[in-house]
Scaffold this motif. Structure first.
Motif, PDB file in Angstrom:
ATOM      1  N   SER A   2       0.824  -1.201   0.000  1.00 51.51           N
ATOM      2  CA  SER A   2       0.000   0.000   0.000  1.00 51.51           C
ATOM      3  C   SER A   2       0.859   1.253   0.000  1.00 51.51           C
ATOM      4  N   LYS A   3       0.307   2.299  -0.571  1.00 51.23           N
ATOM      5  CA  LYS A   3       1.019   3.564  -0.616  1.00 51.23           C
ATOM      6  C   LYS A   3       1.054   4.223   0.759  1.00 51.23           C
ATOM      7  N   LYS A   4       2.117   4.957   1.035  1.00 47.94           N
ATOM      8  CA  LYS A   4       2.216   5.749   2.256  1.00 47.94           C
ATOM      9  C   LYS A   4       1.382   7.009   2.085  1.00 47.94           C
ATOM     10  N   ARG A   5       0.573   7.323   3.088  1.00 52.46           N
ATOM     11  CA  ARG A   5      -0.386   8.434   2.976  1.00 52.46           C
ATOM     12  C   ARG A   5       0.101   9.636   3.796  1.00 52.46           C
ATOM     13  N   LYS A  42       4.789   5.617  -4.816  1.00 51.47           N
ATOM     14  CA  LYS A  42       4.708   4.849  -3.579  1.00 51.47           C
ATOM     15  C   LYS A  42       4.048   5.652  -2.456  1.00 51.47           C
ATOM     16  N   THR A  44       0.887   8.730  -1.442  1.00 52.51           N
ATOM     17  CA  THR A  44      -0.293   9.521  -1.766  1.00 52.51           C
ATOM     18  C   THR A  44      -0.233  10.797  -0.944  1.00 52.51           C
ATOM     19  N   ASP A  82       0.033   7.918   7.446  1.00 54.35           N
ATOM     20  CA  ASP A  82       1.414   7.563   7.780  1.00 54.35           C
ATOM     21  C   ASP A  82       2.227   8.761   8.249  1.00 54.35           C
ATOM     22  N   SER A 122      -1.569   4.709  10.817  1.00 51.81           N
ATOM     23  CA  SER A 122      -1.261   3.340  10.395  1.00 51.81           C
ATOM     24  C   SER A 122      -0.309   2.671  11.384  1.00 51.81           C
TER      25      SER A 122
END
Length: 210
Positions: A2-5, A42, A44, A82, A122
């Motif tokens: 999953s992408k880091k937010r 990688k 968002t 994140d 997260s």
């Protein structure tokens, strides 16, 4: 994977106000858009800028600008988060709030405390505190002088107070002032070039942390 937010919580300089056009810089010019480009697919990057937003002050002239009131729903709506970037304080310098740099930093502390206990993370909360570029003295004779009042001196005092907050609450810290410049119309909003410079510095920090 999953992408880091990354949530970017700020005011008009995060929203991307362009004083030249009295509009908004395009996505690819705003520092949030530039940051997305720098970090790549990688990550968002989530833009949460609102013109006029303060740390904790209720504006008697405008609705919905208290950052503290909106922070919880903001983070929860973008969960899992994140990394959180907070760049506020410029509007807190308005003369009508009668706040000192320490008062403004104490408001920032309330934001940090609230963010850290929110269930949106997260993993361990990670927060970058950005002291915004200082308002230039010429702002007080510009077209926004009636809105801002005497504001430049207290704006210059934010960086030292914000750095203390970052140390106290184990946050990352960036003083934006050495890397940005203000337009020559209202002297309080970033130039297009400054958005790029700011994004580059933020990108360096995030790559080491997230």
């Amino acid at each position: 994977m999953s992408k880091k937010r990354i949530v970017c919580f700020g005011d008009s300089n995060t929203w991307g106000y362009d004083a030249v056009t009295n509009g908004r810089f395009p996505d690819e010019v705003r520092w949030t858009g530039k940051l997305q480009e720098i970090l790549g697919d990688k990550y968002t990057v989530i833009e949460e800028g609102l013109s006029g937003r303060t740390t904790v002050f209720e504006d008697p002239l405008n609705e919905g600008l208290n950052g503290l009131s909106y922070l919880y729903p903001c983070l929860m709506s973008h969960a899992p988060v994140d990394y959180l970037i907070i760049m506020l304080g410029t509007n807190d310098c308005k003369e009508r709030f009668s706040a000192t740099p320490k008062n403004i930093a104490d408001g920032l502390k309330r934001l940090i405390k609230k963010a850290k206990i929110t269930e949106a993370w997260s993993a361990k909360p990670q927060i970058l505190i950005i002291s915004p570029g200082a308002i230039e003295e010429a702002c007080e004779q510009s077209p926004v002088a009636g809105e801002m009042g005497c504001c430049s001196e207290k704006s210059r005092g934010l960086a030292a107070e914000y750095e203390k907050c970052a140390v106290e609450f184990d946050c990352d810290f960036l003083d934006a002032d050495p890397y940005v410049s203000m337009n020559h119309i209202d002297y309080m909003h970033l130039t297009a070039e400054s958005h790029t410079m700011l994004a580059e510095k933020i990108g360096e920090i995030i790559r080491k942390k997230v």
